[in-house]
Design a protein around this motif. Structure first.
Motif, PDB file in Angstrom:
ATOM      1  N   PHE A 346       0.816  -1.241   0.000  1.00 10.29           N
ATOM      2  CA  PHE A 346       0.000   0.000   0.000  1.00 10.29           C
ATOM      3  C   PHE A 346       0.839   1.276   0.000  1.00 10.29           C
ATOM      4  O   PHE A 346       0.299   2.364   0.014  1.00 10.29           O
ATOM      5  CB  PHE A 346      -0.979   0.107   1.194  1.00 10.29           C
ATOM      6  CG  PHE A 346      -1.867  -1.079   1.450  1.00 10.29           C
ATOM      7  CD1 PHE A 346      -1.859  -2.200   0.629  1.00 10.29           C
ATOM      8  CD2 PHE A 346      -2.730  -1.076   2.532  1.00 10.29           C
ATOM      9  CE1 PHE A 346      -2.686  -3.292   0.884  1.00 10.29           C
ATOM     10  CE2 PHE A 346      -3.560  -2.169   2.800  1.00 10.29           C
ATOM     11  CZ  PHE A 346      -3.538  -3.274   1.965  1.00 10.29           C
ATOM     12  N   HIS A 366      -2.691   5.153   0.542  1.00  8.28           N
ATOM     13  CA  HIS A 366      -3.545   4.219  -0.207  1.00  8.28           C
ATOM     14  C   HIS A 366      -4.020   3.107   0.727  1.00  8.28           C
ATOM     15  O   HIS A 366      -3.307   2.688   1.638  1.00  8.28           O
ATOM     16  CB  HIS A 366      -2.787   3.629  -1.398  1.00  8.28           C
ATOM     17  CG  HIS A 366      -2.759   4.535  -2.598  1.00  8.28           C
ATOM     18  ND1 HIS A 366      -3.902   4.929  -3.257  1.00  8.28           N
ATOM     19  CD2 HIS A 366      -1.735   5.122  -3.255  1.00  8.28           C
ATOM     20  CE1 HIS A 366      -3.577   5.712  -4.266  1.00  8.28           C
ATOM     21  NE2 HIS A 366      -2.266   5.865  -4.283  1.00  8.28           N
ATOM     22  N   GLN A 367      -5.249   2.634   0.485  1.00  7.78           N
ATOM     23  CA  GLN A 367      -5.849   1.608   1.347  1.00  7.78           C
ATOM     24  C   GLN A 367      -5.673   0.201   0.781  1.00  7.78           C
ATOM     25  O   GLN A 367      -6.000  -0.784   1.423  1.00  7.78           O
ATOM     26  CB  GLN A 367      -7.353   1.877   1.505  1.00  7.78           C
ATOM     27  CG  GLN A 367      -7.688   3.288   1.963  1.00  7.78           C
ATOM     28  CD  GLN A 367      -7.161   3.583   3.348  1.00  7.78           C
ATOM     29  OE1 GLN A 367      -7.408   2.833   4.280  1.00  7.78           O
ATOM     30  NE2 GLN A 367      -6.404   4.672   3.489  1.00  7.78           N
ATOM     31  N   VAL A 370      -0.700  -0.534  -4.513  1.00  8.07           N
ATOM     32  CA  VAL A 370      -0.398   0.503  -5.503  1.00  8.07           C
ATOM     33  C   VAL A 370       0.022  -0.202  -6.786  1.00  8.07           C
ATOM     34  O   VAL A 370       1.026  -0.920  -6.818  1.00  8.07           O
ATOM     35  CB  VAL A 370       0.723   1.443  -5.000  1.00  8.07           C
ATOM     36  CG1 VAL A 370       1.030   2.506  -6.051  1.00  8.07           C
ATOM     37  CG2 VAL A 370       0.318   2.089  -3.676  1.00  8.07           C
ATOM     38  N   SER A 384      -0.195   8.160  -8.511  1.00  7.79           N
ATOM     39  CA  SER A 384      -0.240   6.731  -8.197  1.00  7.79           C
ATOM     40  C   SER A 384      -1.669   6.223  -8.387  1.00  7.79           C
ATOM     41  O   SER A 384      -2.626   6.915  -8.043  1.00  7.79           O
ATOM     42  CB  SER A 384       0.222   6.484  -6.760  1.00  7.79           C
ATOM     43  OG  SER A 384      -0.529   7.278  -5.854  1.00  7.79           O
ATOM     44  N   SER A 386      -4.317   2.968  -7.652  1.00  8.42           N
ATOM     45  CA  SER A 386      -4.418   1.881  -6.682  1.00  8.42           C
ATOM     46  C   SER A 386      -5.709   1.084  -6.850  1.00  8.42           C
ATOM     47  O   SER A 386      -6.675   1.550  -7.454  1.00  8.42           O
ATOM     48  CB  SER A 386      -4.359   2.481  -5.265  1.00  8.42           C
ATOM     49  OG  SER A 386      -4.783   1.545  -4.299  1.00  8.42           O
ATOM     50  N   ASP A 388      -7.556   0.695  -4.507  1.00  8.94           N
ATOM     51  CA  ASP A 388      -8.526   1.301  -3.590  1.00  8.94           C
ATOM     52  C   ASP A 388      -9.460   2.273  -4.328  1.00  8.94           C
ATOM     53  O   ASP A 388     -10.156   3.073  -3.709  1.00  8.94           O
ATOM     54  CB  ASP A 388      -7.826   1.996  -2.408  1.00  8.94           C
ATOM     55  CG  ASP A 388      -7.002   3.219  -2.832  1.00  8.94           C
ATOM     56  OD1 ASP A 388      -7.092   3.649  -3.999  1.00  8.94           O
ATOM     57  OD2 ASP A 388      -6.260   3.759  -1.987  1.00  8.94           O
ATOM     58  N   SER A 390      -8.761   4.849  -6.049  1.00 11.25           N
ATOM     59  CA  SER A 390      -8.350   6.253  -6.113  1.00 11.25           C
ATOM     60  C   SER A 390      -7.062   6.422  -6.901  1.00 11.25           C
ATOM     61  O   SER A 390      -6.290   5.480  -7.099  1.00 11.25           O
ATOM     62  CB  SER A 390      -8.145   6.813  -4.702  1.00 11.25           C
ATOM     63  OG  SER A 390      -6.893   6.397  -4.188  1.00 11.25           O
ATOM     64  N   LYS A 392      -3.839   9.122  -6.581  1.00 11.39           N
ATOM     65  CA  LYS A 392      -3.322  10.146  -5.678  1.00 11.39           C
ATOM     66  C   LYS A 392      -2.219  10.948  -6.364  1.00 11.39           C
ATOM     67  O   LYS A 392      -1.471  10.415  -7.190  1.00 11.39           O
ATOM     68  CB  LYS A 392      -2.809   9.514  -4.373  1.00 11.39           C
ATOM     69  CG  LYS A 392      -3.944   8.992  -3.489  1.00 11.39           C
ATOM     70  CD  LYS A 392      -3.467   8.599  -2.111  1.00 11.39           C
ATOM     71  CE  LYS A 392      -4.509   7.893  -1.280  1.00 11.39           C
ATOM     72  NZ  LYS A 392      -5.731   8.635  -1.025  1.00 11.39           N
ATOM     73  N   ALA A 404      -6.138  13.674  -3.502  1.00 14.54           N
ATOM     74  CA  ALA A 404      -6.681  12.370  -3.922  1.00 14.54           C
ATOM     75  C   ALA A 404      -7.763  12.637  -4.957  1.00 14.54           C
ATOM     76  O   ALA A 404      -8.588  13.531  -4.787  1.00 14.54           O
ATOM     77  CB  ALA A 404      -7.259  11.638  -2.731  1.00 14.54           C
TER      78      ALA A 404
END
Length: 480
Positions: A346, A366-367, A370, A384, A386, A388, A390, A392, A404
């Protein structure tokens, strides 16, 4: 005199002026601190910076205080922030591209042809040609003027997982799931010689030696799930050096502008190699899980070699090498080449590998894993993508979190920048592409149209077009 009229601004009065220190993106002071009137805004700051830098041609700059762009006069900013006039204001000036790229906003062509998912799309360094690789085992070249298929290249026996143009635009190499690499001539669509064999498992990534180090381009490096990276010479058609040392799959590889090769692996390590004998220079440690993606701050000029947005062409390899070197030097400045790594843990790390084995910054937020990291063409930003959902945005020099971008409703697979570093493109499992505005941190354009997951996106170096491909087997071209 009208009693409502404001008193004339006394620029010399310390209360109405603001103490400012202009700073380069790398943190170098531009001259001494200045007392500036409160009615100074970005246009006046632009004049001051151009003057202090002795720029003969006036260049556009954006100004940042902290991570926020200054868009108002200093007095207004101080009021909005309730800021203390006694404290020196640090204002970072960032050079902007002279040309502007308009966001793509419509699909100009949907081109069928591939019979399985499109796994890779890539524009040539001059932006005039487009290639794609697919699960149908073929590589295709597309004519961007007529928006039709140009050549269908058959030779692989398994999925084509990655493709890469040489920076001089003369060759395309493709790597497959069976581990072979094939070289193609983009002008004819013909395979150049027999496949390059040596890897025991599938090819995960390919990167060419930069044009400013060698022209015409002769060498490239391939990474494989077999744990090795290999340097190939296309004139002798042989593997000249094997880079062995990773204990697990090599997931990504970049050939840097200083002549070093960077490999990221599922063994959680990043290794740095020199390219004359293939010696290991250093190992970068820190990630707690697989390294998925690597990006260089100079990547855009390395990818495009001698070509820029002006469309200039070159008649000799020597001319190309000189132009590529000039572009690389200008982009690099006095700062070292930076590397960023994105991982299944992450997190991301920002490195300056020629200077230190320790990361310059650890980037968290990030959750989920990546998947893709990418520097903007000017090296000022870092994006980035991800799982998740999103994307970023980070400061490309310090690694500090900036914003984000939320809007995708599923994993984000791949991102690409506009050549002027003002817009960012993302492709997602949710079947859409999205264009984000770096200045406002807002969604600029939503591009639905694919019937299924979008695996691959690329923005052409000339800024005119975007290409995307995915599970629905079609290639889409987008324009403004």
């Amino acid at each position: 005199m009208d009693s409502q009229a404001p008193p004339p601004a006394a620029a010399t009065d310390a209360n109405t002026s603001v103490m400012c220190q202009l700073v380069s993106p790398e943190g170098d002071h531009l001259g001494a601190a200045l007392y500036l009137p409160q009615n100074v805004g970005p246009p006046q700051l632009q004049e001051i910076v151009n003057h202090l830098l002795h720029n003969e041609d006036k260049l556009p700059y954006a100004f940042y205080i902290g991570d926020e762009e200054l868009s108002v006069q200093l007095g207004t900013y101080m009021q909005q922030k309730n800021a203390n006039v006694e404290v020196t204001l640090r204002i970072v000036y960032q050079p902007q591209a002279l040309f502007r790229i308009r966001p793509v906003n419509r699909c100009s062509a949907t081109i069928a042809g591939h019979t399985e998912a499109v796994l890779a799309v890539s524009f040539s360094p001059d932006g005039k040609c487009l290639a794609s690789g697919s699960g149908d085992t073929s590589v295709r070249f597309w004519d961007l003027d007529t928006q039709t298929p140009l050549f269908t290249c058959k030779g692989h026996k398994n999925w084509v997982l990655c493709i890469a143009w040489s920076p001089d635009g003369k060759h395309l190499v493709s790597g497959s799931k069976s581990g072979e690499l094939i070289l193609w001539d983009p002008k004819t669509g013909k395979q150049l010689g027999s496949p390059l064999m040596g890897h025991r498992k599938w090819i995960t990534a390919v990167s060419w030696e930069p044009a400013h180090l060698q022209a015409p381009c002769r060498r490239f490096v391939s990474a494989s799930k077999d744990g090795d990276a290999r340097i190939w010479d296309i004139t002798t058609r042989k593997c000249v050096i094997s880079l062995t040392g990773h204990t697990n799959s090599v997931t990504c590889v970049k050939w840097g502008g200083d002549g070093l090769i960077y490999t990221g692996s599922e063994d959680c390590l990043i290794k740095v190699w020199e390219t004359s004998q293939g010696k290991l220079v250093k190992t970068l440690q820190g990630h707690g899980h697989w390294v998925n993606s690597l990006a260089l701050s100079t990547e855009y000029v390395l990818r495009t070699g001698p070509y820029d947005h002006t469309g200039k062409t070159y008649s000799t390899a020597e001319e190309m090498k000189e132009a590529a070197l000039a572009r690389y030097k200008k982009m690099r400045g006095n700062a070292p080449e930076r590397l960023v790594s994105g991982s299944d843990d992450f997190t991301m790390f920002l490195w300056e590998p020629t200077i230190s084995k320790q990361p310059k910054a650890r980037m968290t937020g990030h959750q989920k894993l990546v998947n893709h990291v990418y520097f903007s063409p000017d090296g000022q930003w870092l994006a980035s993508a991800s799982f998740d959902k999103s994307v970023k945005l980070w400061n490309g020099i310090t690694g500090k979190f900036v914003a984000a971008f939320r809007g995708h409703v599923a994993d984000v697979y791949q991102i690409s920048w506009s050549a002027d570093s003002r817009l960012l493109l993302s492709g997602s499992k949710d079947s859409t592409l999205k264009v984000w505005d770096i200045r406002t941190h807002k969604l600029k354009q939503d591009l639905p149209g694919h019937a299924d997951e979008v695996y691959a996106v690329d923005w052409s170096p000339d800024g005119e077009k975007v290409a995307s491909g995915g599970k629905d087997r079609v290639l889409k071209l987008w324009m403004n």
